[in-house]
Motif scaffolding. Structure first.
Motif, PDB file in Angstrom:
ATOM      1  N   MET A   1       0.856  -1.192   0.000  1.00 17.85           N
ATOM      2  CA  MET A   1       0.000   0.000   0.000  1.00 17.85           C
ATOM      3  C   MET A   1       0.887   1.236   0.000  1.00 17.85           C
ATOM      4  SD  MET A   1      -2.964   1.151   2.725  1.00 17.85           S
ATOM      5  CE  MET A   1      -3.921  -0.301   2.306  1.00 17.85           C
ATOM      6  N   ALA A   2       0.559   2.184  -0.869  1.00 16.75           N
ATOM      7  CA  ALA A   2       1.362   3.386  -0.961  1.00 16.75           C
ATOM      8  C   ALA A   2       1.188   4.231   0.297  1.00 16.75           C
ATOM      9  CB  ALA A   2       0.954   4.200  -2.187  1.00 16.75           C
ATOM     10  N   GLN A   3       2.302   4.843   0.767  1.00 20.60           N
ATOM     11  CA  GLN A   3       2.259   5.701   1.934  1.00 20.60           C
ATOM     12  C   GLN A   3       1.481   6.969   1.622  1.00 20.60           C
ATOM     13  OE1 GLN A   3       6.089   6.760   3.363  1.00 20.60           O
ATOM     14  NE2 GLN A   3       5.325   8.001   5.064  1.00 20.60           N
ATOM     15  N   ARG A   4       0.656   7.416   2.566  1.00 23.14           N
ATOM     16  CA  ARG A   4      -0.138   8.627   2.370  1.00 23.14           C
ATOM     17  C   ARG A   4       0.784   9.829   2.476  1.00 23.14           C
ATOM     18  NH1 ARG A   4      -5.446   9.086   2.253  1.00 23.14           N
ATOM     19  NH2 ARG A   4      -6.430  11.079   2.611  1.00 23.14           N
ATOM     20  N   LEU A   5       0.762  10.692   1.488  1.00 19.63           N
ATOM     21  CA  LEU A   5       1.657  11.840   1.459  1.00 19.63           C
ATOM     22  C   LEU A   5       0.994  13.042   2.114  1.00 19.63           C
ATOM     23  CD1 LEU A   5       2.968  11.515  -2.172  1.00 19.63           C
ATOM     24  CD2 LEU A   5       4.116  10.841  -0.070  1.00 19.63           C
ATOM     25  N   GLN A   6       1.772  13.781   2.900  1.00 18.35           N
ATOM     26  CA  GLN A   6       1.264  14.968   3.548  1.00 18.35           C
ATOM     27  C   GLN A   6       1.387  16.160   2.614  1.00 18.35           C
ATOM     28  OE1 GLN A   6       3.446  15.321   7.204  1.00 18.35           O
ATOM     29  NE2 GLN A   6       2.376  13.633   8.190  1.00 18.35           N
ATOM     30  N   GLU A   7       0.472  17.126   2.773  1.00 16.24           N
ATOM     31  CA  GLU A   7       0.533  18.347   1.989  1.00 16.24           C
ATOM     32  C   GLU A   7       1.812  19.096   2.360  1.00 16.24           C
ATOM     33  OE1 GLU A   7      -2.932  17.549  -0.027  1.00 16.24           O
ATOM     34  OE2 GLU A   7      -1.578  19.233  -0.334  1.00 16.24           O
ATOM     35  N   PRO A   8       2.439  19.848   1.449  1.00 14.53           N
ATOM     36  CA  PRO A   8       1.945  20.051   0.094  1.00 14.53           C
ATOM     37  C   PRO A   8       2.510  19.048  -0.913  1.00 14.53           C
ATOM     38  CG  PRO A   8       3.783  21.501   0.486  1.00 14.53           C
ATOM     39  CD  PRO A   8       3.599  20.697   1.746  1.00 14.53           C
ATOM     40  N   HIS A   9       3.219  18.023  -0.421  1.00  8.59           N
ATOM     41  CA  HIS A   9       3.846  17.073  -1.335  1.00  8.59           C
ATOM     42  C   HIS A   9       2.849  15.977  -1.696  1.00  8.59           C
ATOM     43  CE1 HIS A   9       7.864  18.340   0.721  1.00  8.59           C
ATOM     44  NE2 HIS A   9       7.345  19.293  -0.021  1.00  8.59           N
ATOM     45  N   ARG A  10       2.761  15.706  -2.998  1.00  8.23           N
ATOM     46  CA  ARG A  10       1.765  14.751  -3.477  1.00  8.23           C
ATOM     47  C   ARG A  10       2.407  13.817  -4.499  1.00  8.23           C
ATOM     48  NH1 ARG A  10      -0.517  19.927  -3.975  1.00  8.23           N
ATOM     49  NH2 ARG A  10      -2.184  20.397  -2.500  1.00  8.23           N
ATOM     50  N   SER A  11       1.718  12.722  -4.757  1.00  8.38           N
ATOM     51  CA  SER A  11       2.180  11.799  -5.780  1.00  8.38           C
ATOM     52  C   SER A  11       1.024  11.481  -6.714  1.00  8.38           C
ATOM     53  CB  SER A  11       2.735  10.512  -5.163  1.00  8.38           C
ATOM     54  OG  SER A  11       1.700   9.800  -4.513  1.00  8.38           O
ATOM     55  N   VAL A  12       1.365  10.936  -7.878  1.00  8.53           N
ATOM     56  CA  VAL A  12       0.350  10.487  -8.828  1.00  8.53           C
ATOM     57  C   VAL A  12       0.579   9.009  -9.090  1.00  8.53           C
ATOM     58  CG1 VAL A  12       0.133  12.751  -9.904  1.00  8.53           C
ATOM     59  CG2 VAL A  12       1.751  11.104 -10.851  1.00  8.53           C
ATOM     60  N   GLY A  13      -0.502   8.308  -9.412  1.00  8.79           N
ATOM     61  CA  GLY A  13      -0.380   6.893  -9.689  1.00  8.79           C
ATOM     62  C   GLY A  13      -1.362   6.451 -10.753  1.00  8.79           C
ATOM     63  N   THR A  14      -1.004   5.395 -11.461  1.00 12.38           N
ATOM     64  CA  THR A  14      -1.886   4.811 -12.459  1.00 12.38           C
ATOM     65  C   THR A  14      -1.431   3.377 -12.700  1.00 12.38           C
ATOM     66  OG1 THR A  14      -2.857   5.135 -14.666  1.00 12.38           O
ATOM     67  CG2 THR A  14      -0.503   5.557 -14.450  1.00 12.38           C
ATOM     68  N   GLN A  15      -2.251   2.580 -13.363  1.00  6.58           N
ATOM     69  CA  GLN A  15      -1.850   1.222 -13.702  1.00  6.58           C
ATOM     70  C   GLN A  15      -2.526   0.796 -14.989  1.00  6.58           C
ATOM     71  OE1 GLN A  15      -3.137  -1.255 -10.355  1.00  6.58           O
ATOM     72  NE2 GLN A  15      -4.897  -1.956 -11.536  1.00  6.58           N
ATOM     73  N   ILE A  16      -1.990  -0.271 -15.582  1.00  3.22           N
ATOM     74  CA  ILE A  16      -2.517  -0.759 -16.853  1.00  3.22           C
ATOM     75  C   ILE A  16      -2.291  -2.260 -16.933  1.00  3.22           C
ATOM     76  CG2 ILE A  16      -0.372  -0.442 -18.184  1.00  3.22           C
ATOM     77  CD1 ILE A  16      -2.205   0.713 -20.431  1.00  3.22           C
ATOM     78  N   GLU A  17      -3.197  -2.966 -17.587  1.00  2.00           N
ATOM     79  CA  GLU A  17      -3.049  -4.390 -17.860  1.00  2.00           C
ATOM     80  C   GLU A  17      -2.567  -4.569 -19.289  1.00  2.00           C
ATOM     81  OE1 GLU A  17      -6.577  -6.609 -17.128  1.00  2.00           O
ATOM     82  OE2 GLU A  17      -6.265  -6.678 -14.960  1.00  2.00           O
ATOM     83  N   ILE A  18      -1.587  -5.448 -19.472  1.00  2.00           N
ATOM     84  CA  ILE A  18      -0.982  -5.652 -20.784  1.00  2.00           C
ATOM     85  C   ILE A  18      -0.979  -7.143 -21.094  1.00  2.00           C
ATOM     86  CG2 ILE A  18       1.064  -5.283 -22.203  1.00  2.00           C
ATOM     87  CD1 ILE A  18       1.869  -3.046 -20.263  1.00  2.00           C
ATOM     88  N   SER A  19      -1.481  -7.503 -22.252  1.00  2.00           N
ATOM     89  CA  SER A  19      -1.468  -8.905 -22.679  1.00  2.00           C
ATOM     90  C   SER A  19      -0.079  -9.266 -23.175  1.00  2.00           C
ATOM     91  CB  SER A  19      -2.525  -9.138 -23.760  1.00  2.00           C
ATOM     92  OG  SER A  19      -3.817  -8.891 -23.273  1.00  2.00           O
ATOM     93  N   ALA A  20       0.842  -9.386 -22.251  1.00  2.00           N
ATOM     94  CA  ALA A  20       2.242  -9.711 -22.540  1.00  2.00           C
ATOM     95  C   ALA A  20       2.840 -10.350 -21.298  1.00  2.00           C
ATOM     96  CB  ALA A  20       3.026  -8.452 -22.923  1.00  2.00           C
ATOM     97  N   SER A  21       3.940 -11.051 -21.475  1.00  2.00           N
ATOM     98  CA  SER A  21       4.585 -11.698 -20.341  1.00  2.00           C
ATOM     99  C   SER A  21       5.215 -10.656 -19.429  1.00  2.00           C
ATOM    100  CB  SER A  21       5.656 -12.672 -20.826  1.00  2.00           C
ATOM    101  OG  SER A  21       6.766 -11.960 -21.355  1.00  2.00           O
TER     102      SER A  21
END
Length: 310
Positions: A1-21
């Protein structure tokens, strides 16, 4: 689980599924010859723990990271060395550079690899973070498109960048009218999978599928024929209110003739009534005049990548 960031520092996240090994996806992240087939036109990699990764789109558009955690096929953590573009709106200050991390986590199930990405810490506002996230959403989609449809094949790129003082919404609407026949990008969403027709030239219209629709920020389309090119239209509003316009098309296999034709169409669009340019549009990152590198052997990735920046 990603650590919760305190203001004003923030992070972005995303994910994707790929039909590949999982091995294919890992290689795409850490092999320079693979990186240039979906990510930056130029890449250099010193693999392994304490190694280094550098990517470049030319000029100031260069970023690099130290490899801080290296777990092959599972996890990669990078510590920022040089942020893309240097300083942007104060959000890439040196006070944060040593703390910013880029993390990739990979897992495999039922023929698909899930790639999760988290990038932080940033001190920018929400609009800046949204810009960072949009960039990664497109790049991971580019990775998916490459591995599913063109794995192992070299890539060519046509890229036009201009700057205008016109409002972003007006520029977006004009580009949609000039390049997108029907339907228009009128609703936001990732992986929209909506059929569309794209104008490739004065008398050429080709079918495609919208995969990102985020007006007035970016549109991504995979072409249904013509070899499966990937098209991106992106707008970015600078602090002074000017708008950077990026038109980008990537082709694998022997895509140079198609890219050249589309590039001519773009140039005609900008030279005519399509988009009025601020004079600075000719100078952004040396793009818009002569190519910043030759087609053959561009950059540090040997002959794996063929680039045409127009």
């Amino acid at each position: 689980m990603a650590q919760r960031l305190q203001e004003p520092h923030r992070s972005v996240g995303t994910q994707i599924e790929i039909s590949a090994s999982i091995a294919q996806v890992w290689a795409a992240l850490v092999d320079a010859n693979e990186l240039v087939r979906w990510f930056s036109p130029v890449a250099k990699v010193s693999p392994g723990l304490d190694g280094h990764i550098e990517v470049s789109w030319g000029g100031a558009m260069t970023a690099s990271w130290w490899i801080e955690d290296w777990q092959p096929l599972h996890f990669l953590q990078l510590r920022e060395d040089k942020p893309l573009g240097g300083s942007a709106d104060g959000s890439f200050g040196d006070d944060l550079a040593s703390f910013r991390r880029l993390k990739f986590a990979l897992s495999y199930d039922d023929g698909r690899t899930t790639l999760s990405l988290r990038h932080g810490d940033f001190a920018g506002d929400q609009s800046f973070l949204a810009w960072i996230k949009r960039g990664w959403e497109f790049e991971l989609l580019s990775l998916q498109h490459y591995l599913v449809n063109h794995a192992g094949k070299p890539r060519r790129i046509a890229w036009l960048r201009r700057r205008t003082l016109r409002p972003a919404a007006a520029v977006w609407n004009q580009l949609m009218q000039a390049l997108v026949v029907e339907p228009n990008c009128g609703r936001s969403g990732l992986h929209v999978r909506q059929s569309v027709a794209i104008t490739l030239g004065a008398a050429e219209i080709a079918p495609g599928v919208i995969v990102i629709c985020d007006p007035p920020h970016q549109l991504a389309v995979t072409m249904a024929d013509h070899g499966g090119e990937l098209l991106r239209i992106k707008l970015f509003v600078q602090a002074d209110g000017s708008v950077d316009i990026d038109l980008w098309m990537a082709a694998w296999d022997n895509g140079r003739p198609r890219l050249a034709g589309f590039a001519r169409h773009w140039k005609d669009l900008f030279a005519g009534a399509g988009v009025e340019l601020d004079q600075r549009g000719q100078d952004i990152d040396q793009i818009g005049g002569d190519p910043i590198c030759e087609l053959e052997g561009c950059g540090q990735s040997l002959d794996a990548n063929k680039v045409e920046l127009v």
